[in-house]
Design an enzyme around this catalytic site. Structure first.
Site, PDB file in Angstrom:
ATOM      1  CE  LYS B  79      -3.928   2.062   2.506  1.00 53.30           C
ATOM      2  NZ  LYS B  79      -4.812   1.976   3.687  1.00 53.30           N
ATOM      3  CB  SER B 159      -8.155   4.006   2.643  1.00 51.02           C
ATOM      4  OG  SER B 159      -7.321   3.334   3.577  1.00 51.02           O
ATOM      5  CB  SER B 183      -8.770   1.448   5.701  1.00 51.32           C
ATOM      6  OG  SER B 183      -9.394   2.684   5.558  1.00 51.32           O
TER       7      SER B 183
END
Lengths: 95, 495
Positions: B79, B159, B183
């Site tokens: 990420k 997210s 998330s």
């Protein structure tokens, strides 16, 4: 509690974000609907309740008070938009 | 050899150990798939050369007979909130333009130590603020799943949308992710992947771009529960560079997957039965209860009375912390700078141009609730309610070992469908956010398919530092759910 346009401008300045008239107006609506929604917390009785400071109960570890890192200023500054040698460059702040 | 990308970590590791495949072959297969998947927009930065170099080094280590790490030769996605040495790190924001860290986050350092191979940096909501991956400066990530009979693009959740999409679309074997209010688990549920949010303090936050420091926690998104156990075993551990990382032993998570949950007490929190919950979510929850019961667990009704206040509490605490954390982006030390008349004007113009709408909205809310005269009414009040939310869990966990709830109130929705109303978007996290407020671990496991033909997940909530029970119980759900379908690879025709 609700915010007006002047308050939105004031908060934006505190947060150092310039804001156009149109954006300030939109933000006024958004912020008010969020603030109105969080208002429901006022119905919770919190008398005598300690505010949360840490979710995990632990003794914070301490380390010896000695230098453990550093000595590479050139690595730190190389990501800056403007720098000279090992100094960050900013617009003049003192006349 | 294209089948290599559908392997789990456990399967690939066995083939690598047996010498049937090399890490270079495995990595090349992923590099090829990634190049066919631009339509999903899952990567912000692809690093194929670095990946193949790391894979070759892994193969050399094996050839020399060195002890193989937990992730030896396994290609993963990172990420883009985790700093990676020598590779652009953006947090999905314009304001970090060109930022190339000289260091790795502790979590990624641990994974490289264990032999993992980096395929690239994955797209995310800007500064991890969002529930649909639509707030990224680099554009929305697209869910590999589509509704039956429709080619409308769906969100992957957020997210960690790039992480979830890339794992589901076989663009990496597993991915790192972070969870502040849901998330990891919500995108896990939306894409049919396993998302594990560890206990606050289990993984070091050092080197991860900060959003809300008292809530942020790193964890894996994987195809299976077993892979989540492997990943967590590598990512977790105490770190002297993060004083909130906790110095407790990291168990052998793979060894806890015994398949035996007889006598386990599973709590069903009644407050999660919210008004207007779709019947398919209710049915899935009932199915999950049956699965655990037939595996020998005991079902116990529990109450978490302050559940409905978790989301409004979150939307005071998280923006407050974010407004403080994001003060560092000022056009001086890294990233974007927009010139102004003087230094204040430079700050204001840089931040106006560098931050997107949702990030600005949260900074302004945070600044307001921390400002003079409002601090007690909002922030202090929220931190008190947070104590009550955590107390609910402590009391419920006196009688149960783990809790079962749905992961999300709906399956994945369409891109653009919920962008006009911030509040409607926030409600996505209604089932995931409470445990962040209490620092507890949670896992979302794929458990079924919606009437629309898209994935649905079930969430397990655990006691602090008891990820082991989550993984063991999660695997029971995974096995009971059986072989779930995978999405058709429509994106390959688009590149």
């Amino acid at each position: 509690m609700s915010v007006d346009l002047a308050t939105v401008r004031h908060i934006a300045h505190l947060a150092r974000i310039s804001i156009s008239d149109e954006d300030a107006k939109n933000m006024e609506g958004d912020l008010n609907s969020i603030l109105e929604w969080v208002e429901q917390l006022s119905e919770v009785d919190t008398d005598g309740v300690e505010p949360m400071t840490s979710v995990v109960h632990m003794e914070m570890k301490k380390r010896d008070d000695v230098v453990s890192d550093g000595g590479y200023a050139e690595k730190i500054v190389h990501n800056a938009p403007a720098y000279e040698e090992t100094f960050f460059m900013v617009p003049k702040v003192i006349e | 050899m294209s089948d290599l990308t559908t392997l789990t970590i456990a399967e690939a590791r066995a083939k690598l150990d047996a010498g049937e495949i090399s890490s270079v072959e495995l990595t090349q297969a992923f590099v090829d798939e990634i190049d066919k998947a631009d339509a999903l927009n899952a990567f912000i930065t692809k690093t194929p050369e670095k990946a193949l170099e790391m894979a070759a080094q892994s193969d050399q280590r094996r050839a020399k007979g060195e002890a193989a790490g937990k992730l030896e030769g396994i290609p993963v996605g990172i990420k883009d909130l985790f700093c990676t040495e020598g590779t652009l790190t953006t947090a999905g924001s314009h304001i970090l333009d060109g930022f190339v860290p000289d260091y790795d986050s502790t979590v990624t350092t641990n994974m490289w130590r264990d032999g993992a191979v980096m395929l690239g940096k994955l797209n995310l909501d800007e500064f991890a603020m969002g529930s649909s991956n639509e707030t990224s400066y680099y554009g929305p990530v697209v869910n590999p799943w589509q509704r039956k009979g429709s080619n409308a693009k769906l969100v992957p959740g957020g997210s960690s949308g790039g992480s979830a999409t890339s794992v589901r679309a076989n663009l990496c074997m597993a991915a790192t992710a972070t969870d502040t209010g849901g998330s990891i688990r919500q995108p896990g549920a939306f894409t049919g992947t396993v998302g594990l949010k560890p206990t606050y303090g289990r993984c070091s936050r050092w080197g991860i771009v900060a959003f809300a420091s008292s809530l942020d926690q790193a964890g894996p998104i994987t195809k299976t529960v077993e892979d989540a156990a492997i990943m967590l075993g590598s990512m977790a551990g105490h770190d002297v560079k993060d004083t909130t990382s906790v110095d407790v032993p990291v168990p052998d998570y793979e060894a806890v997957l015994t398949g035996d949950i007889r006598g386990l007490k599973v709590g069903i929190p009644k407050e999660y039965r919210v008004d207007g919950m779709p019947s398919e979510i209710e049915d899935l929850w009932a199915k999950g209860i049956e699965w655990l019961k037939s595996a020998g667990a005991e079902i116990v009704d529990v109450s978490l009375p302050h559940t409905k206040y978790a989301l409004p509490t979150y939307y005071i605490v998280a923006p407050a912390e974010a407004s403080s954390n994001l003060a560092r982006y000022d056009g001086v030390r890294y990233g974007l700078r927009v010139e102004g008349d003087d230094i204040i004007d430079m700050y204001e113009k840089t931040r106006a141009e560098g931050f997107g709408e949702e990030v600005k909205r949260r900074i302004l809310i945070g600044t307001y609730v921390l400002s003079a005269g409002y601090y007690d009414a909002y922030y202090l009040k929220a931190q008190k309610v947070r104590t009550l939310i955590a107390r609910d869990f402590t009391q419920a966990f006196e009688t149960v070992d783990v809790m079962l709830t749905p992961s999300t109130p709906s399956p994945a929705f369409g891109i653009g469908e919920r962008m006009d109303d911030p509040l409607a978007m926030y409600l996505n996290d209604i089932f995931t956010v409470s445990l962040n407020m209490a620092g507890l671990p949670g896992i979302s496991v794929p458990a079924g398919i919606s009437q629309e033909g898209t994935p649905l997940g079930l969430q397990l909530i655990g006691k602090a530092f008891d990820e082991a029970t989550l993984l063991r119980t999660g695997q029971i759900i995974e096995q009971a759910a059986g072989d779930l379908p995978t999405p058709a690879s429509w994106w390959k025709e688009m590149s």
